[in-house]
Motif scaffolding. Structure first.
Motif, PDB file in Angstrom:
ATOM      1  N   VAL A  95     -15.324   9.188  13.132  1.00  0.00           N
ATOM      2  CA  VAL A  95     -16.197   8.435  12.234  1.00  0.00           C
ATOM      3  C   VAL A  95     -15.728   6.985  12.244  1.00  0.00           C
ATOM      4  N   GLY A  96     -16.613   6.053  12.645  1.00  0.00           N
ATOM      5  CA  GLY A  96     -16.261   4.632  12.708  1.00  0.00           C
ATOM      6  C   GLY A  96     -16.111   4.187  14.151  1.00  0.00           C
ATOM      7  N   GLY A  97     -17.049   3.352  14.587  1.00  0.00           N
ATOM      8  CA  GLY A  97     -17.036   2.871  15.982  1.00  0.00           C
ATOM      9  C   GLY A  97     -16.528   1.453  16.096  1.00  0.00           C
ATOM     10  N   MET A 109     -13.052  -1.078  16.666  1.00  0.00           N
ATOM     11  CA  MET A 109     -12.211  -1.141  17.866  1.00  0.00           C
ATOM     12  C   MET A 109     -11.327   0.102  17.993  1.00  0.00           C
ATOM     13  N   VAL A 110     -10.787   0.596  16.873  1.00  0.00           N
ATOM     14  CA  VAL A 110      -9.858   1.722  16.949  1.00  0.00           C
ATOM     15  C   VAL A 110     -10.604   3.029  17.244  1.00  0.00           C
ATOM     16  N   GLY A 111     -11.698   3.284  16.518  1.00  0.00           N
ATOM     17  CA  GLY A 111     -12.464   4.512  16.733  1.00  0.00           C
ATOM     18  C   GLY A 111     -13.071   4.556  18.128  1.00  0.00           C
ATOM     19  N   VAL A 132     -19.497   8.495  15.303  1.00  0.00           N
ATOM     20  CA  VAL A 132     -20.481   8.248  14.238  1.00  0.00           C
ATOM     21  C   VAL A 132     -20.267   6.834  13.703  1.00  0.00           C
ATOM     22  N   GLU A 133     -21.270   5.967  13.826  1.00  0.00           N
ATOM     23  CA  GLU A 133     -21.130   4.570  13.380  1.00  0.00           C
ATOM     24  C   GLU A 133     -22.299   4.229  12.467  1.00  0.00           C
ATOM     25  N   GLN A 134     -21.963   3.661  11.294  1.00  0.00           N
ATOM     26  CA  GLN A 134     -23.025   3.342  10.337  1.00  0.00           C
ATOM     27  C   GLN A 134     -23.897   2.167  10.796  1.00  0.00           C
ATOM     28  N   GLY A 135     -23.338   1.289  11.615  1.00  0.00           N
ATOM     29  CA  GLY A 135     -24.104   0.127  12.092  1.00  0.00           C
ATOM     30  C   GLY A 135     -24.798   0.434  13.410  1.00  0.00           C
ATOM     31  N   LEU A 194     -15.214 -15.534  15.147  1.00  0.00           N
ATOM     32  CA  LEU A 194     -14.103 -15.814  14.224  1.00  0.00           C
ATOM     33  C   LEU A 194     -12.992 -14.787  14.295  1.00  0.00           C
ATOM     34  N   ARG A 195     -13.355 -13.533  14.391  1.00  0.00           N
ATOM     35  CA  ARG A 195     -12.330 -12.488  14.353  1.00  0.00           C
ATOM     36  C   ARG A 195     -11.713 -12.336  15.732  1.00  0.00           C
ATOM     37  N   VAL A 196     -10.435 -12.669  15.792  1.00  0.00           N
ATOM     38  CA  VAL A 196      -9.691 -12.630  17.048  1.00  0.00           C
ATOM     39  C   VAL A 196      -8.434 -11.816  16.802  1.00  0.00           C
ATOM     40  N   ALA A 203     -11.925   6.782  11.400  1.00  0.00           N
ATOM     41  CA  ALA A 203     -11.546   5.445  11.882  1.00  0.00           C
ATOM     42  C   ALA A 203     -12.531   4.459  11.270  1.00  0.00           C
ATOM     43  N   ASP A 204     -12.884   4.735  10.004  1.00  0.00           N
ATOM     44  CA  ASP A 204     -13.975   3.971   9.383  1.00  0.00           C
ATOM     45  C   ASP A 204     -13.466   2.872   8.449  1.00  0.00           C
ATOM     46  N   GLY A 205     -12.307   2.291   8.814  1.00  0.00           N
ATOM     47  CA  GLY A 205     -11.865   1.063   8.180  1.00  0.00           C
ATOM     48  C   GLY A 205     -11.245   1.242   6.805  1.00  0.00           C
ATOM     49  N   SER A 214     -12.591   3.559   3.948  1.00  0.00           N
ATOM     50  CA  SER A 214     -12.995   4.782   4.644  1.00  0.00           C
ATOM     51  C   SER A 214     -13.705   5.814   3.740  1.00  0.00           C
ATOM     52  N   THR A 215     -14.912   6.177   4.145  1.00  0.00           N
ATOM     53  CA  THR A 215     -15.644   7.232   3.440  1.00  0.00           C
ATOM     54  C   THR A 215     -15.012   8.594   3.729  1.00  0.00           C
ATOM     55  N   LEU A 216     -14.574   8.775   4.971  1.00  0.00           N
ATOM     56  CA  LEU A 216     -13.996  10.083   5.321  1.00  0.00           C
ATOM     57  C   LEU A 216     -12.735  10.348   4.496  1.00  0.00           C
ATOM     58  N   GLY A 237      -6.009   3.869  12.200  1.00  0.00           N
ATOM     59  CA  GLY A 237      -6.426   2.468  12.029  1.00  0.00           C
ATOM     60  C   GLY A 237      -6.426   2.054  10.566  1.00  0.00           C
ATOM     61  N   ASP A 238      -7.314   1.134  10.211  1.00  0.00           N
ATOM     62  CA  ASP A 238      -7.321   0.605   8.842  1.00  0.00           C
ATOM     63  C   ASP A 238      -7.664   1.678   7.814  1.00  0.00           C
ATOM     64  N   ALA A 239      -8.274   2.775   8.222  1.00  0.00           N
ATOM     65  CA  ALA A 239      -8.530   3.877   7.284  1.00  0.00           C
ATOM     66  C   ALA A 239      -7.199   4.421   6.768  1.00  0.00           C
ATOM     67  N   ALA A 297       1.771 -11.102  11.013  1.00  0.00           N
ATOM     68  CA  ALA A 297       2.372 -10.901  12.334  1.00  0.00           C
ATOM     69  C   ALA A 297       1.336 -10.437  13.356  1.00  0.00           C
ATOM     70  N   GLY A 298       0.050 -10.394  12.962  1.00  0.00           N
ATOM     71  CA  GLY A 298      -1.011 -10.067  13.909  1.00  0.00           C
ATOM     72  C   GLY A 298      -0.894  -8.659  14.482  1.00  0.00           C
ATOM     73  N   GLN A 299      -0.479  -7.692  13.655  1.00  0.00           N
ATOM     74  CA  GLN A 299      -0.215  -6.357  14.206  1.00  0.00           C
ATOM     75  C   GLN A 299      -1.151  -5.260  13.713  1.00  0.00           C
ATOM     76  N   GLY A 300      -2.084  -5.580  12.796  1.00  0.00           N
ATOM     77  CA  GLY A 300      -2.929  -4.552  12.190  1.00  0.00           C
ATOM     78  C   GLY A 300      -3.687  -3.734  13.218  1.00  0.00           C
ATOM     79  N   LEU A 301      -4.337  -4.409  14.148  1.00  0.00           N
ATOM     80  CA  LEU A 301      -5.104  -3.694  15.166  1.00  0.00           C
ATOM     81  C   LEU A 301      -4.171  -2.943  16.110  1.00  0.00           C
ATOM     82  N   ASN A 302      -3.061  -3.599  16.491  1.00  0.00           N
ATOM     83  CA  ASN A 302      -2.127  -2.935  17.408  1.00  0.00           C
ATOM     84  C   ASN A 302      -1.644  -1.599  16.864  1.00  0.00           C
ATOM     85  N   ILE A 303      -1.234  -1.569  15.590  1.00  0.00           N
ATOM     86  CA  ILE A 303      -0.724  -0.282  15.090  1.00  0.00           C
ATOM     87  C   ILE A 303      -1.851   0.744  14.971  1.00  0.00           C
TER      88      ILE A 303
HETATM   89  C1  LIG Z   1      -7.792 -12.191   8.460  1.00  0.00           C
HETATM   90  C2  LIG Z   1      -7.379 -11.074   9.357  1.00  0.00           C
HETATM   91  C3  LIG Z   1      -6.778 -11.339  10.583  1.00  0.00           C
HETATM   92  C4  LIG Z   1      -6.342 -10.302  11.406  1.00  0.00           C
HETATM   93  N1  LIG Z   1      -5.702 -10.597  12.598  1.00  0.00           N
HETATM   94  C5  LIG Z   1      -5.228  -9.602  13.374  1.00  0.00           C
HETATM   95  C6  LIG Z   1      -4.519  -9.853  14.607  1.00  0.00           C
HETATM   96  O1  LIG Z   1      -4.316 -10.989  15.022  1.00  0.00           O
HETATM   97  N2  LIG Z   1      -4.053  -8.796  15.316  1.00  0.00           N
HETATM   98  C7  LIG Z   1      -4.238  -7.514  14.880  1.00  0.00           C
HETATM   99  O2  LIG Z   1      -3.739  -6.592  15.558  1.00  0.00           O
HETATM  100  N3  LIG Z   1      -4.942  -7.226  13.761  1.00  0.00           N
HETATM  101  C8  LIG Z   1      -5.429  -8.236  12.984  1.00  0.00           C
HETATM  102  N4  LIG Z   1      -6.112  -7.950  11.828  1.00  0.00           N
HETATM  103  C9  LIG Z   1      -6.353  -6.562  11.470  1.00  0.00           C
HETATM  104  C10 LIG Z   1      -7.510  -5.958  12.253  1.00  0.00           C
HETATM  105  O3  LIG Z   1      -8.684  -6.743  12.146  1.00  0.00           O
HETATM  106  C11 LIG Z   1      -7.790  -4.547  11.733  1.00  0.00           C
HETATM  107  O4  LIG Z   1      -6.585  -3.843  11.694  1.00  0.00           O
HETATM  108  C12 LIG Z   1      -8.777  -3.813  12.654  1.00  0.00           C
HETATM  109  O5  LIG Z   1     -10.055  -4.405  12.586  1.00  0.00           O
HETATM  110  C13 LIG Z   1      -8.887  -2.350  12.250  1.00  0.00           C
HETATM  111  O6  LIG Z   1      -9.794  -1.695  13.106  1.00  0.00           O
HETATM  112  P1  LIG Z   1     -10.496  -0.352  12.678  1.00  0.00           P
HETATM  113  O7  LIG Z   1     -11.343   0.031  13.865  1.00  0.00           O
HETATM  114  O8  LIG Z   1      -9.485   0.595  12.153  1.00  0.00           O
HETATM  115  O9  LIG Z   1     -11.401  -0.734  11.424  1.00  0.00           O
HETATM  116  P2  LIG Z   1     -12.680  -1.679  11.331  1.00  0.00           P
HETATM  117  O10 LIG Z   1     -12.552  -2.835  12.274  1.00  0.00           O
HETATM  118  O11 LIG Z   1     -12.868  -1.971   9.876  1.00  0.00           O
HETATM  119  O12 LIG Z   1     -13.892  -0.760  11.861  1.00  0.00           O
HETATM  120  C14 LIG Z   1     -14.436   0.282  11.074  1.00  0.00           C
HETATM  121  C15 LIG Z   1     -15.757   0.724  11.693  1.00  0.00           C
HETATM  122  O13 LIG Z   1     -16.228   1.838  10.973  1.00  0.00           O
HETATM  123  C16 LIG Z   1     -17.586   1.628  10.613  1.00  0.00           C
HETATM  124  N5  LIG Z   1     -17.785   2.354   9.340  1.00  0.00           N
HETATM  125  C17 LIG Z   1     -17.301   2.024   8.110  1.00  0.00           C
HETATM  126  N6  LIG Z   1     -17.667   2.962   7.206  1.00  0.00           N
HETATM  127  C18 LIG Z   1     -18.382   3.887   7.880  1.00  0.00           C
HETATM  128  C19 LIG Z   1     -19.031   5.090   7.480  1.00  0.00           C
HETATM  129  N7  LIG Z   1     -18.992   5.514   6.217  1.00  0.00           N
HETATM  130  N8  LIG Z   1     -19.676   5.804   8.432  1.00  0.00           N
HETATM  131  C20 LIG Z   1     -19.725   5.386   9.711  1.00  0.00           C
HETATM  132  N9  LIG Z   1     -19.136   4.255  10.137  1.00  0.00           N
HETATM  133  C21 LIG Z   1     -18.466   3.506   9.237  1.00  0.00           C
HETATM  134  C22 LIG Z   1     -17.738   0.133  10.474  1.00  0.00           C
HETATM  135  O14 LIG Z   1     -19.096  -0.273  10.619  1.00  0.00           O
HETATM  136  C23 LIG Z   1     -16.859  -0.334  11.616  1.00  0.00           C
HETATM  137  O15 LIG Z   1     -17.541  -0.379  12.840  1.00  0.00           O
HETATM  138  C24 LIG Z   1      -6.553  -8.968  11.000  1.00  0.00           C
HETATM  139  C25 LIG Z   1      -7.207  -8.695   9.777  1.00  0.00           C
HETATM  140  C26 LIG Z   1      -7.602  -9.732   8.952  1.00  0.00           C
HETATM  141  C27 LIG Z   1      -8.271  -9.428   7.624  1.00  0.00           C
END
Ligand SMILES: Cc1cc2nc3c(=O)[nH]c(=O)nc-3n(C[C@H](O)[C@H](O)[C@H](O)COP(=O)(O)OP(=O)(O)OC[C@H]3O[C@@H](n4cnc5c(N)ncnc54)[C@H](O)[C@@H]3O)c2cc1C
Length: 398
Positions: free
Chosen positions: A18-20, A22-24, A41-44, A56-58, A169-171, A174-176, A293-295, A303-309
């Motif tokens: 659930v969540g498409g 970068m991590v999902g 499964v992606e809501q968007g 902007l998001r890098v 992996a829905d951020g 997370s709904t899940l 991921g962020d869920a 330290a720019g590590q959120g996505l990496n972990i």
């Molecule tokens: C200001 C800022 C700067 C950052 N810089 C860095 C960096 O330099 N390096 C780094 O490693 N990390 C960085 N991060 C962290 C990084 O952006 C996140 O860790 C990363 O986006 C997490 O990815 P994710 O796929 O887990 O979640 P998300 O990117 O949040 O993706 C979640 C996905 O799930 C979908 N979704 C949500 N709810 C549902 C639902 N109920 N049903 C279906 N789909 C759903 C969303 O539409 C989305 O596509 C930064 C974060 C911030 C705030």
């Protein structure tokens, strides 16, 4: 691949994600590339081809993250990736300067900077090529239930999917996670990050730098050509006020406040600000369910590590699934949780101490000479950043 015509054809998969984001999408591509049937499964909508101005998001991707993406057969477009070979950390008054290079660790580079949407788009392109991958877009889960050897997922479009393992992996919201009744611990740093994409007179090349000031760090992430993504941490009010400035005023505020090495700005491309919070799920797993991921965790972006972990969670889980018989096997899930919680907890602790050492938290402000304090700790920052850039646990003794 995407769209409703596939939805009716297959409702059972080896794994449902659930969540498409970068991590999902990365986990789906890795499993699909290993011949597994995955439902994403992606809501968007499916992401669109990134064109024109840089987004902007890098994020930075370190070696382990790049290897994982590579193992999914995904091609990243060279022209939108910016490898970085040096990290420079220094104090605002010029003291405590510390440059460290990938070559010192025997590496060509520390990794790359890439726009989030470019990475997400490349992963979805790969999913389109994989016969085992099905993307369900514009729908979200409304309920889930573990039943025997499978878990069911009811979607808001009326469809029900099932799999031996469902991954959230829905951020951050997370709904899940909520449906599985998994709570979180949270902390608000009372800081905001202003992100500004700029075009510069000087080429930014292969150095990423971070300058510590008593109000918080300022960072420059290089992008291809004469472009950069600036990150400016400060308190809520000052950050929101800067965000409202017109382009000319923002340009001169940045030129005045940022280190001179940034040079003149030729254009403000885009800006946005984000509150800085920390969050950690109390559990990463449930019956035939896992969070990645962020869920599972949100760390200070310093330290720019959120996505990496998050990608490392996906990598660990993918290996256990690929080498195991039952993707939702409880012992495997338990292994995943133990490995990843330890690593992520260490990252949370490292970014936390970073924040307290370098952003002038209250007790430190009373020290009087914060500048000196910061300068003294730059070697520690260097060690932590280098280990993090290498994808290593900064607290592990070796
Ligand atoms: C200001 C800022 C700067 C950052 N810089 C860095 C960096 O330099 N390096 C780094 O490693 N990390 C960085 N991060 C962290 C990084 O952006 C996140 O860790 C990363 O986006 C997490 O990815 P994710 O796929 O887990 O979640 P998300 O990117 O949040 O993706 C979640 C996905 O799930 C979908 N979704 C949500 N709810 C549902 C639902 N109920 N049903 C279906 N789909 C759903 C969303 O539409 C989305 O596509 C930064 C974060 C911030 C705030």
């Amino acid at each position: 691949m995407q769209g409703s015509h596939h939805q009716a054809m297959q409702s059972h998969h080896d794994v449902i994600i659930v969540g498409g984001g970068m991590v999902g999408a990365a986990l789906a591509a890795r499993l699909g590339n290993a011949g597994r049937s995955v439902g994403l499964v992606e809501q968007g909508d499916a992401p669109e081809l990134p064109e024109g101005d840089y987004d902007l998001r890098v994020s930075s991707l370190n070696a382990r993250s790049l290897a994982f993406i590579n193992a999914s057969g995904t091609q990243l477009p060279d022209e939108r990736c910016c490898p970085f070979r040096h990290i420079d950390v220094f104090n605002q008054d010029g003291s405590g300067h510390s440059l460290f290079s990938a070559a010192d660790s025997g590496m060509d580079d520390f990794g790359i900077f890439i726009e989030n949407r470019t990475l997400q788009y490349a992963l979805w392109q790969r999913l389109a090529e994989l016969p085992g991958a099905t993307c369900y877009t514009q729908c979200a889960p409304i309920s889930t239930l573990a039943s025997g050897d499978a878990r069911l997922l009811e979607l808001d479009n009326g469809q029900t999917l099932s799999a031996p393992l469902i991954v959230g992996a829905d951020g951050a919201r997370s709904t899940l996670r909520e449906l599985a009744n998994i709570g979180v611990t949270q902390h608000d740093y009372h800081q905001r990050a202003l992100i500004v994409n700029v075009e510069t007179e000087l080429p930014q090349q292969d150095v990423s730098w971070q300058c510590f000031t008593p109000n918080g760090p300022m960072a420059m992430l290089p992008l291809p050509g004469q472009r950069a993504s600036l990150v400016w941490y400060d308190n809520d009010d000052d950050t929101k006020a800067r965000e409202q400035l017109n382009d000319e005023a923002l340009k001169s505020t940045i030129e005045d406040a940022f280190p001179k090495r940034l040079g003149k700005l030729t254009r403000i491309v885009a800006r946005a600000s984000f509150p800085i919070k920390r969050q950690h799920a109390k559990r990463y797993i449930g019956k035939r369910l896992a969070l990645i991921g962020d869920a599972a965790h949100v760390v200070h972006p310093l330290a720019g590590q959120g996505l990496n972990i998050g990608l490392h969670d996906a990598d660990t889980l993918a290996e256990l699934i690929i080498h195991g018989r039952d993707p939702g096997d409880h012992i495997n899930l338990h292994r995943f949780e133990v490995q990843r919680r330890l690593a992520n907890q260490a990252m949370i602790a490292a970014t936390d101490s970073f924040h307290h050492l370098f952003t002038g938290a209250k007790p430190l402000r009373q020290l009087g000479d914060l500048s000196l304090h910061i300068a003294e700790h730059i070697p520690l920052a260097k060690r932590m950043m280098m280990q993090q850039a290498n994808g290593l646990n900064p607290f592990k003794k070796r």
